[in-house]
Design an enzyme around this catalytic site. Structure first.
Site, PDB file in Angstrom:
ATOM      1  N   SER A 144       0.803  -1.158  -0.021  1.00 33.24           N
ATOM      2  CA  SER A 144       0.004   0.110  -0.174  1.00 33.24           C
ATOM      3  C   SER A 144       0.843   1.213  -0.097  1.00 33.24           C
ATOM      4  O   SER A 144       1.952   1.170  -0.042  1.00 33.24           O
ATOM      5  CB  SER A 144      -0.548  -0.076   1.224  1.00 33.24           C
ATOM      6  OG  SER A 144      -1.351   1.292   1.809  1.00 33.24           O
ATOM      7  N   TYR A 197      -2.891  -0.105  10.095  1.00 33.03           N
ATOM      8  CA  TYR A 197      -2.854  -0.483   8.587  1.00 33.03           C
ATOM      9  C   TYR A 197      -1.416  -0.188   8.189  1.00 33.03           C
ATOM     10  O   TYR A 197      -0.756  -0.980   7.406  1.00 33.03           O
ATOM     11  CB  TYR A 197      -3.962   0.240   7.969  1.00 33.03           C
ATOM     12  CG  TYR A 197      -4.097   0.080   6.450  1.00 33.03           C
ATOM     13  CD1 TYR A 197      -3.329   0.691   5.560  1.00 33.03           C
ATOM     14  CD2 TYR A 197      -4.498  -1.245   5.949  1.00 33.03           C
ATOM     15  CE1 TYR A 197      -3.582   0.346   4.210  1.00 33.03           C
ATOM     16  CE2 TYR A 197      -4.835  -1.322   4.623  1.00 33.03           C
ATOM     17  CZ  TYR A 197      -4.350  -0.581   3.779  1.00 33.03           C
ATOM     18  OH  TYR A 197      -4.493  -0.828   2.393  1.00 33.03           O
TER      19      TYR A 197
HETATM   20  P1  NAP Z   1     -11.862  -5.038  -0.001  1.00 32.26           P
HETATM   21  O1  NAP Z   1     -12.838  -4.843  -1.277  1.00 32.26           O
HETATM   22  O2  NAP Z   1     -12.073  -4.824   1.149  1.00 32.26           O
HETATM   23  O3  NAP Z   1     -11.507  -6.566  -0.337  1.00 32.26           O
HETATM   24  C1  NAP Z   1     -10.599  -7.250   0.896  1.00 32.26           C
HETATM   25  C2  NAP Z   1     -10.895  -8.593   0.563  1.00 32.26           C
HETATM   26  O4  NAP Z   1     -10.243  -9.312   1.752  1.00 32.26           O
HETATM   27  C3  NAP Z   1     -12.361  -9.052   0.656  1.00 32.26           C
HETATM   28  O5  NAP Z   1     -12.869 -10.016  -0.344  1.00 32.26           O
HETATM   29  C4  NAP Z   1     -12.673  -9.703   2.129  1.00 32.26           C
HETATM   30  O6  NAP Z   1     -13.711 -10.717   2.406  1.00 32.26           O
HETATM   31  C5  NAP Z   1     -11.317 -10.367   2.149  1.00 32.26           C
HETATM   32  N1  NAP Z   1     -10.818 -10.695   3.603  1.00 32.26           N
HETATM   33  C6  NAP Z   1     -10.785  -9.618   4.652  1.00 32.26           C
HETATM   34  N2  NAP Z   1     -10.474 -10.514   5.836  1.00 32.26           N
HETATM   35  C7  NAP Z   1     -10.212 -11.751   5.228  1.00 32.26           C
HETATM   36  C8  NAP Z   1      -9.797 -13.173   6.107  1.00 32.26           C
HETATM   37  N3  NAP Z   1      -9.666 -13.182   7.433  1.00 32.26           N
HETATM   38  N4  NAP Z   1      -9.802 -14.266   5.409  1.00 32.26           N
HETATM   39  C9  NAP Z   1     -10.145 -14.150   3.963  1.00 32.26           C
HETATM   40  N5  NAP Z   1     -10.388 -13.007   3.365  1.00 32.26           N
HETATM   41  C10 NAP Z   1     -10.580 -12.000   4.090  1.00 32.26           C
HETATM   42  O7  NAP Z   1     -10.433  -4.367  -0.277  1.00 32.26           O
HETATM   43  P2  NAP Z   1      -9.690  -3.858  -1.712  1.00 32.26           P
HETATM   44  O8  NAP Z   1      -9.737  -2.391  -1.877  1.00 32.26           O
HETATM   45  O9  NAP Z   1     -10.205  -4.681  -2.883  1.00 32.26           O
HETATM   46  O10 NAP Z   1      -8.011  -4.189  -1.289  1.00 32.26           O
HETATM   47  C11 NAP Z   1      -7.649  -5.450  -1.386  1.00 32.26           C
HETATM   48  C12 NAP Z   1      -6.272  -5.410  -0.960  1.00 32.26           C
HETATM   49  O11 NAP Z   1      -5.746  -4.267  -1.362  1.00 32.26           O
HETATM   50  C13 NAP Z   1      -6.250  -5.341   0.445  1.00 32.26           C
HETATM   51  O12 NAP Z   1      -4.994  -5.929   1.148  1.00 32.26           O
HETATM   52  C14 NAP Z   1      -5.647  -3.654   0.823  1.00 32.26           C
HETATM   53  O13 NAP Z   1      -5.139  -3.314   1.871  1.00 32.26           O
HETATM   54  C15 NAP Z   1      -5.064  -3.480  -0.478  1.00 32.26           C
HETATM   55  N6  NAP Z   1      -5.107  -2.133  -0.995  1.00 32.26           N
HETATM   56  C16 NAP Z   1      -6.077  -1.356  -1.465  1.00 32.26           C
HETATM   57  C17 NAP Z   1      -6.116  -0.133  -1.872  1.00 32.26           C
HETATM   58  C18 NAP Z   1      -7.354   0.644  -2.399  1.00 32.26           C
HETATM   59  O14 NAP Z   1      -7.128   2.050  -2.765  1.00 32.26           O
HETATM   60  N7  NAP Z   1      -8.411  -0.006  -2.405  1.00 32.26           N
HETATM   61  C19 NAP Z   1      -4.902   0.492  -1.958  1.00 32.26           C
HETATM   62  C20 NAP Z   1      -3.742  -0.289  -1.516  1.00 32.26           C
HETATM   63  C21 NAP Z   1      -3.782  -1.420  -1.074  1.00 32.26           C
HETATM   64  P3  NAP Z   1     -15.046  -9.977   2.846  1.00 32.26           P
HETATM   65  O15 NAP Z   1     -15.493  -8.913   1.838  1.00 32.26           O
HETATM   66  O16 NAP Z   1     -15.634 -11.238   2.786  1.00 32.26           O
HETATM   67  O17 NAP Z   1     -14.809  -9.444   4.140  1.00 32.26           O
HETATM   68  C1  GCO Z   2      -6.882   5.141   3.689  1.00 32.77           C
HETATM   69  C2  GCO Z   2      -7.261   4.135   2.508  1.00 32.77           C
HETATM   70  C3  GCO Z   2      -5.731   3.526   2.048  1.00 32.77           C
HETATM   71  C4  GCO Z   2      -6.012   2.766   0.801  1.00 32.77           C
HETATM   72  C5  GCO Z   2      -4.700   2.232   0.300  1.00 32.77           C
HETATM   73  C6  GCO Z   2      -3.423   3.443  -0.054  1.00 32.77           C
HETATM   74  O1  GCO Z   2      -7.786   5.203   4.283  1.00 32.77           O
HETATM   75  O2  GCO Z   2      -5.943   5.865   3.559  1.00 32.77           O
HETATM   76  O3  GCO Z   2      -7.859   3.008   2.588  1.00 32.77           O
HETATM   77  O4  GCO Z   2      -5.086   2.897   3.036  1.00 32.77           O
HETATM   78  O5  GCO Z   2      -6.464   1.730   0.906  1.00 32.77           O
HETATM   79  O6  GCO Z   2      -3.902   1.400   1.248  1.00 32.77           O
HETATM   80  O7  GCO Z   2      -2.708   2.705  -0.788  1.00 32.77           O
END
Ligand code: NAP
Ligand code: GCO
Length: 261
Positions: free
Chosen positions: A144, A157
């Site tokens: 992230s 986080y």
């Molecule tokens: P999301 O929509 O919240 O998806 C997260 C997924 O992880 C969901 O399918 C959730 O299942 C699953 N999960 C959570 N706890 C779990 C567990 N104990 N066992 C198995 N599955 C579990 O988030 P996203 O935005 O797609 O993010 C995906 C990844 O990218 C995360 O690691 C997040 O930190 C990272 N990320 C996101 C962003 C962003 O801007 N969106 C940026 C940087 C990094 P449920 O839905 O059933 O809870």
């Molecule tokens: C926040 C966001 C971020 C993004 C991401 C950024 O509250 O700042 O959720 O954490 O998910 O990880 O790279």
């Protein structure tokens, strides 16, 4: 010879039922991979499998909690015996809690560390043992901006994603000699359920991020596909311990005042 071809490869994507996980999984499937999709919700696994099959993609669903060591051990063993060797692992499952540190309960902090840092260790350990035996494998940890930057309210986080960056480098250190490439992807700010609360029109953070990102927009989950396929394919056979930031330029710049064009 297409060095990005994933034909015949099997890819396990944790949390692959929607958001970034589903987008990266679909990208791997379009490059030829068969998918194993994990989640903790059976409804989400069922509906995701319907969507993958609608897109003509071969996907299996596996329900397990990535933080539960026994669950994971049994799930990996059953995947390897019933579906086949796991060639690619994407540690994507993650949660976030936005709470000022002074108000955050230790258990809330622990839960975020559990899912975002300890779970990638647990899943990688059991998948890694099989990859070491086969002398090949690809592991991609989803990091992230918070692997590099701090932000109000996301202390746990940031600690987890910072730790995941270093876990990625250490896994590469231990496993590169077995022809296993371990790398990370650091997404910037992407439009998913996780960011929905801060991506509301008029929400100060929404306007801030659009202004803070040189590309001038939120990331679309599909923006991660190219990097995921690269790190999952033989095109990256000598890339190890790297975090590739896909962030529209956030980490490249100090930003600019909101009113500056
Ligand atoms: P999301 O929509 O919240 O998806 C997260 C997924 O992880 C969901 O399918 C959730 O299942 C699953 N999960 C959570 N706890 C779990 C567990 N104990 N066992 C198995 N599955 C579990 O988030 P996203 O935005 O797609 O993010 C995906 C990844 O990218 C995360 O690691 C997040 O930190 C990272 N990320 C996101 C962003 C962003 O801007 N969106 C940026 C940087 C990094 P449920 O839905 O059933 O809870
Ligand atoms: C926040 C966001 C971020 C993004 C991401 C950024 O509250 O700042 O959720 O954490 O998910 O990880 O790279």
């Amino acid at each position: 010879m297409n060095i990005f071809d994933l034909s015949g490869k099997r890819a396990l994507v944790t949390g692959g039922t929607h958001g970034l996980g589903m987008a990266m999984a679909k990208g791997l499937a379009r490059a030829g991979a068969h998918l194993i999709i994990n989640d903790i919700s059976s409804e989400k696994v069922e509906s995701a499998l319907k969507e993958y099959s609608k897109d003509g993609m071969k996907a299996y669903g596996r329900l397990f909690d990535v933080t539960n060591d026994t669950d994971v051990k049994n799930a990996i063993a059953s995947i390897e015996s019933e579906i086949g060797p796991i060639d690619i692992l994407i540690n994507n499952a993650g949660i976030i809690k936005r709470i000022p540190m002074v108000d955050m309960e230790a258990n809330d902090f622990r839960q975020v560390i559990d899912v975002d840092l300890i779970a990638p260790f647990i899943v990688s350990k059991y998948v890694g043992r099989q990859m070491i035996a086969r002398r090949q494998g690809k592991i991609i940890n989803i990091c992230s901006m918070m692997s590099e930057l701090g932000r109000d309210t996301v202390s746990a986080y940031a600690a987890a994603k910072g730790g995941l960056k270093m876990l990625t480098k250490n896994m590469a250190t231990e496993w590169a000699k077995y022809n296993i490439q371990v790398n990370g992807i650091g997404p910037g700010y992407f439009a998913t359920e996780q960011t929905a609360p801060i991506r509301v029109n008029g929400h100060p953070f929404n306007d801030f991020i659009v202004g803070r990102t040189p590309a001038g927009r939120w990331g679309n989950p599909e923006d991660l596909v190219g990097t995921a396929v690269f790190l999952a394919s033989s095109a990256s056979d000598f890339v190890n311990g790297q975090i590739i930031y896909v962030d529209g330029g956030i980490l490249a710049t100090i930003g600019k005042p909101a009113n500056e064009v």
